[in-house]
Motif scaffolding. Sequence first.
Motif, short mmCIF file in Angstrom:
data_model
loop_
_atom_site.label_atom_id
_atom_site.label_comp_id
_atom_site.label_asym_id
_atom_site.label_seq_id
_atom_site.Cartn_x
_atom_site.Cartn_y
_atom_site.Cartn_z
N HIS A 224 56.24 68.49 56.93
CA HIS A 224 56.69 67.98 58.09
C HIS A 224 58.13 68.00 58.76
CE1 HIS A 224 55.24 67.00 62.91
NE2 HIS A 224 55.81 65.79 62.52
N LEU A 226 60.95 69.75 59.21
CA LEU A 226 61.44 70.81 60.43
C LEU A 226 60.39 70.79 61.19
CD1 LEU A 226 62.07 73.69 56.92
CD2 LEU A 226 63.51 71.35 57.84
N ASP A 227 59.65 70.49 61.30
CA ASP A 227 58.54 70.45 62.24
C ASP A 227 59.49 69.35 63.36
OD1 ASP A 227 57.78 73.11 62.45
OD2 ASP A 227 55.42 71.83 61.94
N ARG A 228 59.67 68.48 63.01
CA ARG A 228 59.92 67.08 62.98
C ARG A 228 61.09 67.23 64.11
NH1 ARG A 228 60.08 62.36 64.91
NH2 ARG A 228 62.26 60.60 64.50
N ALA A 230 62.74 69.81 64.67
CA ALA A 230 62.74 71.41 65.24
C ALA A 230 62.25 70.57 67.09
CB ALA A 230 61.50 72.25 65.48
N ALA A 231 61.40 69.56 66.86
CA ALA A 231 61.05 68.75 68.65
C ALA A 231 62.02 67.60 68.91
CB ALA A 231 59.23 67.86 67.92
N ASP A 258 57.71 60.60 69.10
CA ASP A 258 58.40 60.72 68.68
C ASP A 258 58.36 59.39 67.63
OD1 ASP A 258 60.59 61.48 67.73
OD2 ASP A 258 61.97 59.46 67.69
N ASP A 261 55.06 60.71 65.26
CA ASP A 261 55.35 61.13 64.89
C ASP A 261 56.53 60.64 63.26
OD1 ASP A 261 55.84 64.59 64.43
OD2 ASP A 261 58.14 63.87 65.15
N HIS A 264 54.25 59.82 60.24
CA HIS A 264 53.71 60.71 59.98
C HIS A 264 53.85 61.99 59.13
CE1 HIS A 264 51.03 64.35 58.99
NE2 HIS A 264 51.75 64.88 60.05
N CYS A 265 55.78 61.87 59.32
CA CYS A 265 56.54 62.34 58.77
C CYS A 265 56.92 61.23 56.73
CB CYS A 265 58.59 62.46 59.24
SG CYS A 265 59.35 62.97 58.19
#
Length: 346
Positions: A224, A226-228, A230-231, A258, A261, A264-265
């Motif tokens: 997760h 890279l998605d983080r 990017a956000a 955040d 997130d 989650h990471c």
Amino acid sequence: MPTARSTPNIALIKYWGNRNDELRLCAADSISMTLDGPYVDVTVDHAERFALTSTTKQLTEKERARFAKTLELIKRYLATIDLADALPASLAIEIDSHIPQSIGLASSSAVFSAFAKAIAELIENSYGTAGRKPALGKLDGHSALTDEQISVMARLGSGSAARSIFGGYGAIRNLPGDGIGDAIGYQIAPETHWRLHDIIIVPSTEEKKVGSTEGHGKAGTSPHFLDRIAAIPRRIEECTDAILTKDFEKLQHVAEEDSMDMHHCMQTQNPPLNYLSTETMRIVREVESLRKAEHLPVLCTMDAGPTVHLFCEEEARERVLAYAKAQTKCALFEAKTGTGAQIVSW
Ligand code: PMV
């Protein structure tokens, strides 16, 4: 001998993962609020040999090694800004921490911001005085290191410490390069701009098994991650805007998004890190219900531990505090927006 005092900050947009672990160059930008307490005092003095003492606890070898490494990196950084000879052979450092172990607050942001602030003061006051070499570069006898430069020195000990150099709402911005100075702290707004409360509920006071330094190093193993990354730019923009316009609802949405997130990471990295306990999640759910039922300006955010930070506006403080006091098995601490690192004596 300058003594600097500093306090922890709590992230609203979290820093998790580095693009360079040794230099603590953050993988993405971050934002936090600096607290007005509890505090740490750090005193530094010129010394031929490195010495580190604490007035309150027995320091471990790991802690000594971290300070020695930070000092080495700070010297490396100073060389890049024409201050190669600004520090003597070594330093004697004394830490006087007033952060109770029992409140589950990471003290590294307070300690390393105070350390950097004290070093900056030592440098400024050494130059031009009898027996010291004159400055080679930017310090020509009167000008101090800028807060941005001091924040870089703080970041070399603990990434988040860069933000505690500033009062109110501090942030870290990554610059395009990969040099030691290419992630700097800055201030979004001072403490007088918007005073928020942080009501801190500590479900467990157990020592963390894995600290954030180790955790950052594995952040990139999460699918997760890279998605983080990017956000983050969108969240930084929203959070900055929420702070500048004092829009609590906007702040709540982006900060809670955040925080979950980042966790989650952490939970999906290898090996997984689960800092949130069942008690943490119960409190988060209950605060959400309370917010909805009573229309309270309150938000939940968690750093690298089960401690829940309930940020709220003045109008919600009493109600949130009453809820927190009802958590009889948890420790409780209260803080508000603070001034950041300060010199308290010389
Ligand atoms: O500064 P460090 O290495 O202790 O990392 C801090 C990490 C978090 O507290 C989880 C997030 C943050 O931005 O403060």
